[in-house]
Design an enzyme around this catalytic site. Structure first.
Site, PDB file in Angstrom:
ATOM      1  N   ARG A  50       0.841  -1.197   0.000  1.00 50.52           N
ATOM      2  CA  ARG A  50       0.000   0.000   0.000  1.00 50.52           C
ATOM      3  C   ARG A  50       0.877   1.248   0.000  1.00 50.52           C
ATOM      4  O   ARG A  50       1.930   1.274   0.630  1.00 50.52           O
ATOM      5  CB  ARG A  50      -0.902   0.014   1.228  1.00 50.52           C
ATOM      6  N   ASP A  52       0.743   5.567   0.658  1.00 48.99           N
ATOM      7  CA  ASP A  52      -0.037   6.594   1.336  1.00 48.99           C
ATOM      8  C   ASP A  52      -0.514   7.666   0.361  1.00 48.99           C
ATOM      9  O   ASP A  52      -0.069   7.729  -0.785  1.00 48.99           O
ATOM     10  CB  ASP A  52       0.816   7.264   2.417  1.00 48.99           C
ATOM     11  N   ARG A 197       9.934   7.330   4.701  1.00 44.48           N
ATOM     12  CA  ARG A 197       9.783   8.762   4.945  1.00 44.48           C
ATOM     13  C   ARG A 197      10.424   9.173   6.272  1.00 44.48           C
ATOM     14  O   ARG A 197      11.001  10.260   6.382  1.00 44.48           O
ATOM     15  CB  ARG A 197       8.307   9.145   4.897  1.00 44.48           C
TER      16      ARG A 197
END
Length: 261
Positions: A50, A52, A197
């Protein structure tokens, strides 16, 4: 029922992430809608990972099942004709029923792109992160080597992460300057929620000279998210793609073309 795999590229700026959620504009929902039109029946896609809201993909890989008789080319052309311009299938091919886009992947790679120039770019908005202060890419690269190996990445894990373990195997990580850009490339067996991140935001502290190179190893050892740097903006992150065992004969992730040398 036959099983198919597909490579998908997308710009994530206009979407609320990958996963289909009621009331949200998501990439999974748009792809299932387009594929369903070609199949003439509803279907569900399963992704390698997945992404974001705001995150992009150079080659996300999905699988889906259908009893519709279509050629690979018909799936490709028909689906793309029903997708918006910021989402596109790169390829489609039949795979064994035992193939699983997520569980069969043996490696995943990401690229994070920082536009490191004083003035922001009107053309790169939504496609890169912008840091106006100069970054020392060499120091960031040196610090990043402390993160290579099978390690506990609790310090770089989002509080909402659902993984049962913080252990991940980062096989390589590289930070380099390319003109006005600082580029981070990372590959591993899998990644925690926001891990790339959070790593980027931590390395930026070193690049700005706010922390020494050795600090990143200390952050890792602390196993405490509060000790690490910020979560870098989503728009700089690209899921380059997963890799699979040779038996499936799937296209490898593309060589990242952005930014150029």
């Amino acid at each position: 029922m036959a099983r198919y795999a597909a490579g998908v590229e997308y710009l994530g700026a206009a979407y609320s992430g990958w996963q289909a959620l009621t009331g949200l504009h998501t990439i999974q929902a748009e792809l299932e809608r387009a594929l369903g039109r070609v199949a003439d029946h509803p279907l569900t896609v399963t992704a390698a990972g997945r992404t974001d809201a705001g995150v992009h993909a150079m080659q996300q890989v999905v699988h889906f099942d259908s009893d519709a008789v279509r050629s690979d080319y018909a799936w490709l052309l028909g689906t793309n004709s029903n997708l918006a311009a910021d989402v596109s299938l790169r390829w489609v091919q039949a795979v064994p029923i035992g193939f699983h886009a997520r569980h069969s992947a043996v490696e995943r790679s990401y690229r994070y792109v920082i536009h490191n120039r004083r003035a922001r770019s009107a053309l790169l908005g939504g496609r890169t992160a912008h840091w106006p202060r100069p970054l020392d890419a060499a120091a960031m690269h040196e610090a990043a080597q402390a993160l290579v190996g099978e390690l506990d990445f609790s310090s770089f894990r989002d509080s909402q992460c659902q993984s049962p373990t913080p252990m991940r195997n980062v096989r390589r990580i590289e930070v380099q300057r390319r003109g006005d850009f600082v580029v981070l490339d990372i590959a591993g067996n899998a990644f925690l929620h926001h891990m790339v991140r959070n790593i980027t935001g931590t390395l930026v502290e070193v690049g700005l000279g706010k922390q020494p190179v050795a600090w990143v190893a200390q952050v890792l050892a602390a196993r405490d998210r509060t000790k690490a740097g910020m979560t870098a903006p989503a728009e700089g992150l690209y899921f380059v793609g997963p890799q699979y065992p040779a038996e499936f004969a799937l296209p490898k992730p593309p060589q990242p073309w952005f930014p150029g040398a």
